[in-house]
Motif scaffolding. Structure first.
Motif, PDB file in Angstrom:
ATOM      1  N   PRO A 194       0.835  -1.206   0.000  1.00 54.77           N
ATOM      2  CA  PRO A 194       0.000   0.000   0.000  1.00 54.77           C
ATOM      3  C   PRO A 194       0.871   1.257   0.000  1.00 54.77           C
ATOM      4  CG  PRO A 194      -0.710  -1.552   1.698  1.00 54.77           C
ATOM      5  CD  PRO A 194       0.620  -2.021   1.206  1.00 54.77           C
ATOM      6  N   ILE A 195       0.374   2.302  -0.640  1.00 53.73           N
ATOM      7  CA  ILE A 195       1.054   3.588  -0.690  1.00 53.73           C
ATOM      8  C   ILE A 195       0.118   4.653  -0.131  1.00 53.73           C
ATOM      9  CG2 ILE A 195       2.098   5.337  -2.186  1.00 53.73           C
ATOM     10  CD1 ILE A 195       3.736   2.822  -2.178  1.00 53.73           C
ATOM     11  N   SER A 196       0.666   5.532   0.672  1.00 51.60           N
ATOM     12  CA  SER A 196      -0.128   6.638   1.205  1.00 51.60           C
ATOM     13  C   SER A 196       0.818   7.779   1.555  1.00 51.60           C
ATOM     14  CB  SER A 196      -0.899   6.207   2.458  1.00 51.60           C
ATOM     15  OG  SER A 196       0.005   5.928   3.519  1.00 51.60           O
ATOM     16  N   GLU A 197       0.245   8.924   1.895  1.00 51.98           N
ATOM     17  CA  GLU A 197       1.059  10.055   2.332  1.00 51.98           C
ATOM     18  C   GLU A 197       1.878   9.659   3.562  1.00 51.98           C
ATOM     19  OE1 GLU A 197       1.519  12.968   1.057  1.00 51.98           O
ATOM     20  OE2 GLU A 197      -0.134  13.352  -0.343  1.00 51.98           O
ATOM     21  N   GLU A 198       1.263   8.877   4.453  1.00 51.29           N
ATOM     22  CA  GLU A 198       1.944   8.474   5.674  1.00 51.29           C
ATOM     23  C   GLU A 198       3.090   7.506   5.382  1.00 51.29           C
ATOM     24  OE1 GLU A 198      -1.373   8.414   5.239  1.00 51.29           O
ATOM     25  OE2 GLU A 198      -1.788  10.220   6.430  1.00 51.29           O
ATOM     26  N   SER A 199       2.890   6.602   4.416  1.00 48.72           N
ATOM     27  CA  SER A 199       3.927   5.604   4.145  1.00 48.72           C
ATOM     28  C   SER A 199       5.148   6.196   3.450  1.00 48.72           C
ATOM     29  CB  SER A 199       3.352   4.454   3.310  1.00 48.72           C
ATOM     30  OG  SER A 199       3.081   4.867   1.980  1.00 48.72           O
ATOM     31  N   ILE A 200       4.961   7.269   2.686  1.00 50.78           N
ATOM     32  CA  ILE A 200       6.109   7.845   1.985  1.00 50.78           C
ATOM     33  C   ILE A 200       6.906   8.806   2.865  1.00 50.78           C
ATOM     34  CG2 ILE A 200       4.914   7.658  -0.236  1.00 50.78           C
ATOM     35  CD1 ILE A 200       4.600  10.687  -0.219  1.00 50.78           C
ATOM     36  N   THR A 201       6.300   9.297   3.950  1.00 51.04           N
ATOM     37  CA  THR A 201       6.956  10.319   4.773  1.00 51.04           C
ATOM     38  C   THR A 201       8.332   9.902   5.291  1.00 51.04           C
ATOM     39  OG1 THR A 201       4.863  11.336   5.422  1.00 51.04           O
ATOM     40  CG2 THR A 201       6.752  11.720   6.863  1.00 51.04           C
ATOM     41  N   PRO A 202       8.484   8.701   5.889  1.00 52.56           N
ATOM     42  CA  PRO A 202       9.821   8.334   6.386  1.00 52.56           C
ATOM     43  C   PRO A 202      10.849   8.176   5.269  1.00 52.56           C
ATOM     44  CG  PRO A 202       8.280   6.493   6.595  1.00 52.56           C
ATOM     45  CD  PRO A 202       7.465   7.684   6.256  1.00 52.56           C
ATOM     46  N   TRP A 203      10.404   7.824   4.069  1.00 46.74           N
ATOM     47  CA  TRP A 203      11.348   7.650   2.977  1.00 46.74           C
ATOM     48  C   TRP A 203      11.768   8.987   2.386  1.00 46.74           C
ATOM     49  CZ3 TRP A 203      13.830   3.401   2.845  1.00 46.74           C
ATOM     50  CH2 TRP A 203      13.231   2.243   3.356  1.00 46.74           C
ATOM     51  N   VAL A 204      10.886   9.972   2.427  1.00 43.44           N
ATOM     52  CA  VAL A 204      11.281  11.325   2.024  1.00 43.44           C
ATOM     53  C   VAL A 204      12.317  11.862   3.015  1.00 43.44           C
ATOM     54  CG1 VAL A 204      10.490  13.686   1.661  1.00 43.44           C
ATOM     55  CG2 VAL A 204       9.082  11.769   0.882  1.00 43.44           C
ATOM     56  N   ARG A 205      12.084  11.580   4.299  1.00 40.63           N
ATOM     57  CA  ARG A 205      13.041  11.984   5.324  1.00 40.63           C
ATOM     58  C   ARG A 205      14.378  11.275   5.109  1.00 40.63           C
ATOM     59  NH1 ARG A 205      10.531  10.100   9.504  1.00 40.63           N
ATOM     60  NH2 ARG A 205       9.099  11.863   9.578  1.00 40.63           N
ATOM     61  N   TYR A 206      14.317  10.001   4.733  1.00 37.38           N
ATOM     62  CA  TYR A 206      15.538   9.226   4.447  1.00 37.38           C
ATOM     63  C   TYR A 206      16.319   9.843   3.292  1.00 37.38           C
ATOM     64  CZ  TYR A 206      18.191   5.472   2.197  1.00 37.38           C
ATOM     65  OH  TYR A 206      19.175   4.733   1.574  1.00 37.38           O
ATOM     66  N   LEU A 207      15.632  10.213   2.207  1.00 36.26           N
ATOM     67  CA  LEU A 207      16.303  10.847   1.078  1.00 36.26           C
ATOM     68  C   LEU A 207      16.959  12.155   1.498  1.00 36.26           C
ATOM     69  CD1 LEU A 207      13.694  10.364  -1.805  1.00 36.26           C
ATOM     70  CD2 LEU A 207      15.915   9.205  -1.591  1.00 36.26           C
ATOM     71  N   ARG A 208      16.223  12.949   2.278  1.00 34.34           N
ATOM     72  CA  ARG A 208      16.739  14.240   2.730  1.00 34.34           C
ATOM     73  C   ARG A 208      17.974  14.045   3.614  1.00 34.34           C
ATOM     74  NH1 ARG A 208      12.598  16.672   6.317  1.00 34.34           N
ATOM     75  NH2 ARG A 208      13.630  15.304   7.818  1.00 34.34           N
ATOM     76  N   ASP A 209      17.885  13.145   4.588  1.00 35.08           N
ATOM     77  CA  ASP A 209      19.007  12.921   5.498  1.00 35.08           C
ATOM     78  C   ASP A 209      20.221  12.361   4.768  1.00 35.08           C
ATOM     79  OD1 ASP A 209      17.341  13.811   7.495  1.00 35.08           O
ATOM     80  OD2 ASP A 209      16.929  11.824   8.330  1.00 35.08           O
ATOM     81  N   THR A 210      19.969  11.472   3.806  1.00 30.35           N
ATOM     82  CA  THR A 210      21.085  10.894   3.055  1.00 30.35           C
ATOM     83  C   THR A 210      21.739  11.943   2.176  1.00 30.35           C
ATOM     84  OG1 THR A 210      19.916   8.768   3.034  1.00 30.35           O
ATOM     85  CG2 THR A 210      21.756   9.031   1.495  1.00 30.35           C
ATOM     86  N   ALA A 211      20.929  12.793   1.553  1.00 30.18           N
ATOM     87  CA  ALA A 211      21.478  13.869   0.732  1.00 30.18           C
ATOM     88  C   ALA A 211      22.372  14.780   1.559  1.00 30.18           C
ATOM     89  CB  ALA A 211      20.345  14.681   0.092  1.00 30.18           C
TER      90      ALA A 211
END
Length: 214
Positions: A194-211
């Protein structure tokens, strides 16, 4: 891969995942642009399968797929010929009904960090079912392995970009195309998540932190 200029930095899922697994490997693969390894046959045939699928879904023409087959780089043409026959027999209805996006470039600014763009290329997006799909070719069809992969960040990051571009996404799926060397036959496994706004939030944070870490 991250490309730095005066205005922006770019991060992809592959670069972020590589950095997380091994910063040294990331450096040689993305900074120094030197992996030290020739492209192996599995990567080559995976690229060829992706190309055949792209032509198929865009044209819905099996003859054009067969023409493309002669231009592939992988030397085991029987492998690819069997793939065309198998996929045509099992997925032709899906191909003919398809009206979504194929091999589409994604580029969106990451929230909460200035001047960083996430880029990627989504294999398939089906707007009628709000589904994002990613093709995988493999010799393994272990359910637990691919379920873990489906629940990883790649589909979530693709979904974040699509949703940022105005396309709704409610589920993701891997289109796992399994080749068995012993039987020289194909089979399919398609784990979903499943995909939702809630499920993508930690991965957006992961991309930001990794960048930021890169």
């Amino acid at each position: 891969m991250p490309v730095h200029d005066e205005l922006t930095s770019t991060i992809t899922w592959s670069a972020a995942d590589s950095f997380t697994r091994c910063p040294r490997l990331f450096y040689w693969s993305y900074r120094a642009l030197l992996t030290g390894e020739p492209q192996n046959k599995y990567i080559t045939r995976g690229v060829d399968v992706h190309r055949l699928l792209e032509i198929w879904y865009k044209t819905k023409n099996i003859d054009m797929v067969r023409e493309t087959l002669s231009l592939t780089k992988y030397n085991d043409l029987d492998y690819l010929e069997r793939f065309i026959v198998w996929y045509h027999e099992n997925f032709n209805d899906d191909i003919q009904a398809f009206s979504g996006m194929v091999e589409t470039e994604l580029a969106v600014t990451l929230p909460g960090i200035e001047g960083v763009v996430y880029r990627g290329k989504v294999d398939l997006y089906l707007p009628d079912t709000q589904t994002v799909k990613d093709h995988k070719t493999t010799g393994k069809a272990n359910g637990k392995h691919w379920l873990r992969t489906a629940n990883g960040g790649q589909l979530q990051c693709y979904s974040f970009a699509l949703m940022s571009m105005g396309w709704p996404v409610k589920r993701g799926a891997l289109n796992v195309l399994c080749w068995t060397e012993k039987q020289r036959a194909w089979r399919h496994y398609g784990p979903e998540v499943p995909i939702s706004e809630e499920s993508i939030t930690p991965w957006v944070r992961y991309l930001r932190d990794t960048a930021l870490a890169i």
